[in-house]
Write an enzyme that holds these catalytic residues in place. Structure first.
Site, PDB file in Angstrom:
ATOM      1  N   HIS A 172      18.342  19.109  -1.775  1.00  0.00           N
ATOM      2  CA  HIS A 172      17.426  19.106  -2.924  1.00  0.00           C
ATOM      3  C   HIS A 172      17.723  17.916  -3.841  1.00  0.00           C
ATOM      4  O   HIS A 172      16.816  17.183  -4.260  1.00  0.00           O
ATOM      5  CB  HIS A 172      17.572  20.422  -3.692  1.00  0.00           C
ATOM      6  CG  HIS A 172      16.730  20.505  -4.923  1.00  0.00           C
ATOM      7  ND1 HIS A 172      15.491  21.110  -4.935  1.00  0.00           N
ATOM      8  CD2 HIS A 172      16.937  20.061  -6.197  1.00  0.00           C
ATOM      9  CE1 HIS A 172      14.976  21.029  -6.159  1.00  0.00           C
ATOM     10  NE2 HIS A 172      15.841  20.400  -6.940  1.00  0.00           N
ATOM     11  N   GLU A 173      18.994  17.715  -4.160  1.00  0.00           N
ATOM     12  CA  GLU A 173      19.368  16.608  -5.041  1.00  0.00           C
ATOM     13  C   GLU A 173      19.120  15.257  -4.375  1.00  0.00           C
ATOM     14  O   GLU A 173      18.742  14.286  -5.040  1.00  0.00           O
ATOM     15  CB  GLU A 173      20.840  16.738  -5.455  1.00  0.00           C
ATOM     16  CG  GLU A 173      21.146  17.981  -6.279  1.00  0.00           C
ATOM     17  CD  GLU A 173      20.243  18.097  -7.506  1.00  0.00           C
ATOM     18  OE1 GLU A 173      19.960  17.069  -8.148  1.00  0.00           O
ATOM     19  OE2 GLU A 173      19.824  19.222  -7.819  1.00  0.00           O
ATOM     20  N   HIS A 176      15.617  14.287  -4.935  1.00  0.00           N
ATOM     21  CA  HIS A 176      15.423  13.645  -6.240  1.00  0.00           C
ATOM     22  C   HIS A 176      15.856  12.184  -6.192  1.00  0.00           C
ATOM     23  O   HIS A 176      15.198  11.307  -6.758  1.00  0.00           O
ATOM     24  CB  HIS A 176      16.223  14.384  -7.318  1.00  0.00           C
ATOM     25  CG  HIS A 176      15.601  15.662  -7.762  1.00  0.00           C
ATOM     26  ND1 HIS A 176      14.263  15.774  -8.102  1.00  0.00           N
ATOM     27  CD2 HIS A 176      16.132  16.909  -7.940  1.00  0.00           C
ATOM     28  CE1 HIS A 176      14.008  17.030  -8.464  1.00  0.00           C
ATOM     29  NE2 HIS A 176      15.121  17.737  -8.370  1.00  0.00           N
ATOM     30  N   HIS A 182       9.917  17.870  -8.671  1.00  0.00           N
ATOM     31  CA  HIS A 182       9.876  19.280  -8.294  1.00  0.00           C
ATOM     32  C   HIS A 182       8.503  19.638  -7.741  1.00  0.00           C
ATOM     33  O   HIS A 182       7.480  19.089  -8.158  1.00  0.00           O
ATOM     34  CB  HIS A 182      10.194  20.167  -9.497  1.00  0.00           C
ATOM     35  CG  HIS A 182      11.656  20.262  -9.779  1.00  0.00           C
ATOM     36  ND1 HIS A 182      12.166  20.350 -11.055  1.00  0.00           N
ATOM     37  CD2 HIS A 182      12.738  20.280  -8.952  1.00  0.00           C
ATOM     38  CE1 HIS A 182      13.484  20.424 -10.996  1.00  0.00           C
ATOM     39  NE2 HIS A 182      13.860  20.385  -9.745  1.00  0.00           N
TER      40      HIS A 182
END
Length: 225
Positions: A172-173, A176, A182
């Site tokens: 997930h990071e 980014h 998101h």
């Protein structure tokens, strides 16, 4: 190990069941189709054994009396640690014999069901659910009914936390770091609320997001997927 879901007499089961038995012992199939393979085993049950306590793993006795009240199932009454227990004789008040009830993967936390297991499928607002859900909640916490119909029985509890996957959090990071914002898709990796997923695969929304930023490279598509 149990194989979920499994078929028994043409019906699909996603948790241990007592169907087909007269002794109340929960069981499961160890293959996808009991009707064909006839392979099964008993699930952890207080009717088979307890652990800890002072009864040398003896099974629960139901009903039992504790502080003058009769109990027909394991309880957390009298404890402040939330552990489910039972008496191993008919009267705890006189015999002081007890044990802790086996943990179950689908046993709930909190709610109003004393650590009973989820009942799948269950009905909520007229819809059937075969897994824990966050429907009806604004905090995203997963819950389930502990009877087949929440709409009539109102029995429920939170589903146990499966813990955190370092892989999912890091992925997930990393999304980014690559420039992804998101997502509003609950099953997407980039959805802002964490959810444990055992068999992870990227959602189409994640894939389309990264392709929008970096384009589509057919020769490297297997890396994206």
């Amino acid at each position: 190990m149990c194989h979920f879901p499994f078929l028994f007499e043409g019906t699909s089961y996603s948790t241990c069941t007592t169907e087909g038995r007269t002794d109340g012992l929960p069981w499961c199939s160890t293959t996808a189709d009991y009707d064909k393979d006839k392979k099964f085993g008993f699930c952890p049950s207080e009717l088979l054994f307890t652990f800890g306590g002072n009864s040398n793993e003896a099974a629960c006795v139901f009903p039992f009396v504790f502080q003058g009240t009769k109990y027909d199932s394991c309880t957390t009454e009298g404890r402040n640690d939330g552990y489910r227990w039972c008496a191993t004789t008919a009267n705890y008040d006189t015999d002081k014999k007890y044990g802790f009830c086996p943990n179950r993967d689908t046993a709930v936390i909190g709610g109003n069901s004393e650590g009973e297991p989820c009942q799948f499928p269950f009905t909520f607002l007229g819809n059937k659910y075969s897994a824990c859900t966050s429907e009806g909640r604004s905090d995203g916490k997963l819950w389930c009914a502990t009877t087949s119909n929440y709409d009539t029985d109102k029995k429920w509890g939170f589903c146990p936390d499966r813990g955190y996957s370092l892989f999912l959090v890091a992925a997930h990071e990393f999304g980014h770091a690559l420039g992804l914002d998101h997502s509003n898709i609950k099953d997407a990796l980039m959805f802002p609320m964490y959810k444990y997923v055992e068999d992870f695969s990227l959602h189409r929304d994640d894939i389309e997001g990264i392709q929008y930023l970096y384009g589509i490279y057919p020769m490297k598509q297997s890396i994206i997927y």
